[in-house]
Structure formats: structure tokens, C-alpha cells
Motif scaffolding. Sequence first.
Motif, PDB file in Angstrom:
ATOM      1  N   GLU A 151       0.834  -1.209   0.000  1.00  0.00           N
ATOM      2  CA  GLU A 151       0.000   0.000   0.000  1.00  0.00           C
ATOM      3  C   GLU A 151       0.867   1.257   0.000  1.00  0.00           C
ATOM      4  O   GLU A 151       0.591   2.209  -0.726  1.00  0.00           O
ATOM      5  CB  GLU A 151      -0.935  -0.027   1.206  1.00  0.00           C
ATOM      6  N   GLN A 152       1.925   1.254   0.796  1.00  0.00           N
ATOM      7  CA  GLN A 152       2.838   2.394   0.832  1.00  0.00           C
ATOM      8  C   GLN A 152       3.619   2.523  -0.479  1.00  0.00           C
ATOM      9  O   GLN A 152       3.810   3.620  -0.995  1.00  0.00           O
ATOM     10  CB  GLN A 152       3.798   2.273   2.016  1.00  0.00           C
ATOM     11  N   LEU A 153       4.050   1.389  -1.023  1.00  0.00           N
ATOM     12  CA  LEU A 153       4.776   1.394  -2.291  1.00  0.00           C
ATOM     13  C   LEU A 153       3.891   1.916  -3.422  1.00  0.00           C
ATOM     14  O   LEU A 153       4.350   2.646  -4.298  1.00  0.00           O
ATOM     15  CB  LEU A 153       5.283  -0.010  -2.617  1.00  0.00           C
ATOM     16  N   PHE A 154       2.622   1.546  -3.395  1.00  0.00           N
ATOM     17  CA  PHE A 154       1.656   1.997  -4.403  1.00  0.00           C
ATOM     18  C   PHE A 154       1.537   3.521  -4.366  1.00  0.00           C
ATOM     19  O   PHE A 154       1.615   4.183  -5.398  1.00  0.00           O
ATOM     20  CB  PHE A 154       0.297   1.340  -4.139  1.00  0.00           C
ATOM     21  N   LYS A 155       1.365   4.066  -3.181  1.00  0.00           N
ATOM     22  CA  LYS A 155       1.280   5.528  -3.036  1.00  0.00           C
ATOM     23  C   LYS A 155       2.555   6.192  -3.547  1.00  0.00           C
ATOM     24  O   LYS A 155       2.503   7.212  -4.230  1.00  0.00           O
ATOM     25  CB  LYS A 155       1.046   5.912  -1.571  1.00  0.00           C
ATOM     26  N   GLU A 156       3.681   5.589  -3.214  1.00  0.00           N
ATOM     27  CA  GLU A 156       4.969   6.133  -3.632  1.00  0.00           C
ATOM     28  C   GLU A 156       5.088   6.154  -5.159  1.00  0.00           C
ATOM     29  O   GLU A 156       5.603   7.115  -5.733  1.00  0.00           O
ATOM     30  CB  GLU A 156       6.082   5.285  -3.019  1.00  0.00           C
ATOM     31  N   TYR A 157       4.614   5.101  -5.818  1.00  0.00           N
ATOM     32  CA  TYR A 157       4.686   5.040  -7.277  1.00  0.00           C
ATOM     33  C   TYR A 157       4.040   6.266  -7.908  1.00  0.00           C
ATOM     34  O   TYR A 157       4.584   6.864  -8.827  1.00  0.00           O
ATOM     35  CB  TYR A 157       3.993   3.773  -7.792  1.00  0.00           C
ATOM     36  N   PHE A 158       2.868   6.624  -7.424  1.00  0.00           N
ATOM     37  CA  PHE A 158       2.104   7.696  -8.053  1.00  0.00           C
ATOM     38  C   PHE A 158       2.475   9.095  -7.579  1.00  0.00           C
ATOM     39  O   PHE A 158       2.036  10.067  -8.179  1.00  0.00           O
ATOM     40  CB  PHE A 158       0.608   7.445  -7.874  1.00  0.00           C
ATOM     41  N   THR A 159       3.305   9.192  -6.540  1.00  0.00           N
ATOM     42  CA  THR A 159       3.633  10.519  -6.019  1.00  0.00           C
ATOM     43  C   THR A 159       5.122  10.855  -6.020  1.00  0.00           C
ATOM     44  O   THR A 159       5.478  12.033  -6.039  1.00  0.00           O
ATOM     45  CB  THR A 159       3.114  10.686  -4.576  1.00  0.00           C
ATOM     46  N   SER A 160       5.994   9.863  -5.990  1.00  0.00           N
ATOM     47  CA  SER A 160       7.416  10.113  -5.809  1.00  0.00           C
ATOM     48  C   SER A 160       8.093  10.668  -7.063  1.00  0.00           C
ATOM     49  O   SER A 160       7.809  10.248  -8.177  1.00  0.00           O
ATOM     50  CB  SER A 160       8.130   8.826  -5.399  1.00  0.00           C
ATOM     51  N   GLU A 161       9.012  11.575  -6.840  1.00  0.00           N
ATOM     52  CA  GLU A 161       9.868  12.108  -7.899  1.00  0.00           C
ATOM     53  C   GLU A 161      11.261  11.486  -7.829  1.00  0.00           C
ATOM     54  O   GLU A 161      12.104  11.755  -8.671  1.00  0.00           O
ATOM     55  CB  GLU A 161       9.987  13.634  -7.767  1.00  0.00           C
ATOM     56  N   ASP A 162      11.499  10.648  -6.820  1.00  0.00           N
ATOM     57  CA  ASP A 162      12.792  10.000  -6.620  1.00  0.00           C
ATOM     58  C   ASP A 162      12.868   8.767  -7.515  1.00  0.00           C
ATOM     59  O   ASP A 162      12.139   7.797  -7.317  1.00  0.00           O
ATOM     60  CB  ASP A 162      12.940   9.600  -5.150  1.00  0.00           C
ATOM     61  N   VAL A 163      13.757   8.786  -8.510  1.00  0.00           N
ATOM     62  CA  VAL A 163      13.858   7.672  -9.469  1.00  0.00           C
ATOM     63  C   VAL A 163      14.269   6.367  -8.801  1.00  0.00           C
ATOM     64  O   VAL A 163      14.042   5.286  -9.365  1.00  0.00           O
ATOM     65  CB  VAL A 163      14.816   7.987 -10.644  1.00  0.00           C
ATOM     66  N   ASN A 164      14.839   6.425  -7.609  1.00  0.00           N
ATOM     67  CA  ASN A 164      15.270   5.220  -6.905  1.00  0.00           C
ATOM     68  C   ASN A 164      14.293   4.748  -5.839  1.00  0.00           C
ATOM     69  O   ASN A 164      14.572   3.765  -5.150  1.00  0.00           O
ATOM     70  CB  ASN A 164      16.651   5.447  -6.280  1.00  0.00           C
TER      71      ASN A 164
END
Length: 176
Positions: A151-164
Motif C-alpha cells: 500500500e505504501q509502495l503503491f502511493k509512492e509510485y504515483f507521487t514520488s519524484e525520486d527515481v530510486n
Amino acid sequence: MVSDFRKKKLQHVFTVFFDTNKSGNIDKKDFDLAVEKVAGIRGWKAGEAPYKVLQDTLNALWEGIQTADANKDGEVTFDEWVSAWDTIDKEWQILYAKFIFQLEDASSDGSIDSGEFSTVYASFGIDKAEAVAAFQKMANGKANVSWPEFEQLFKEYFTSEDVNAPGNFIFGKTSF
């Protein structure tokens, strides 16, 4: 405004998972085809309970995604998808995250392993070796990913600007 990096990630999800018939837009036919594809992966037949749950879930996802259809023509273009992503209902996003997690959790044990993950993405046309590598990046070397982690990874996918960021790998790709 959505960054170019986030657009690339949104393009991947749009193209590989939503535009099932490869028409360039998302419409109801894509969701009907997705039911058949996922049911085939799982070996479910029309009329069986899991098939019905799948169909109901994908119909609910279709209903929710229609909010992105700005011109109300029954199709969601990539530009409409990008423009609407940050305003798409959070409940829809949670439903989509749960659907993806359950799709990947073939054993229904509450966690995803590399084999489950890579098998699903290979069925969607992603190179299996790349999917295995994506799982390792997503899981930070662990053998499994649980629902709360996903669930946290999913949110990160759609919001993160960090390529890593580990969340960038939840849809089977290792780079954008």
C-alpha cells in the motif's frame, strides 16, 4: 502539474494495464478484456464466484475512472488520465491498489513473492527477468512484500519524484 517522470510512470500503467485493447484510450471494452485476461491467468470461468468478484471489481474501477473523462465521450485519453490522476477519488485508488495486490498474490497468503509478481507481469508483456529485477528493487531484497508494505509502495509510485524510490518498481519495470 505532473512532472515528466511521473508522466512516464502514468504512461506505463495506462498503456500496459488499462488500455488492454491498445486503442490509445481507455474505455469499457478495455475492462471487459481485462476480466478475460485476469480470469485466464487465474483459471477462473464465467459463473464462478472468483470470476464474479473480479468482474465486479473491474466494473467498479471502470466506473471510478470515468471521472477522468473530461469531455464525457466514454473514453479516457492519456492526457485526461494524467490531468485527473491527482483528483481521482482516494477510495478508487485504494480499490485499484487492492486489486493489483490480490492479482499478484496468487497464493492468497497475504504477501507477494518474486515468482507471483514476475508471472503476472510476464502475462502483461513485461520481460520476466525485468519483472524479477523490479521485484528485488521494490522489496529491497526481501523475499515477500505484505499488503501494508505494498500500500505504501503503491502511493509512492504515483507521487514520488525520486527515481530510486522502491515504489517505482511495483508495476514490473526497472526504469522509466
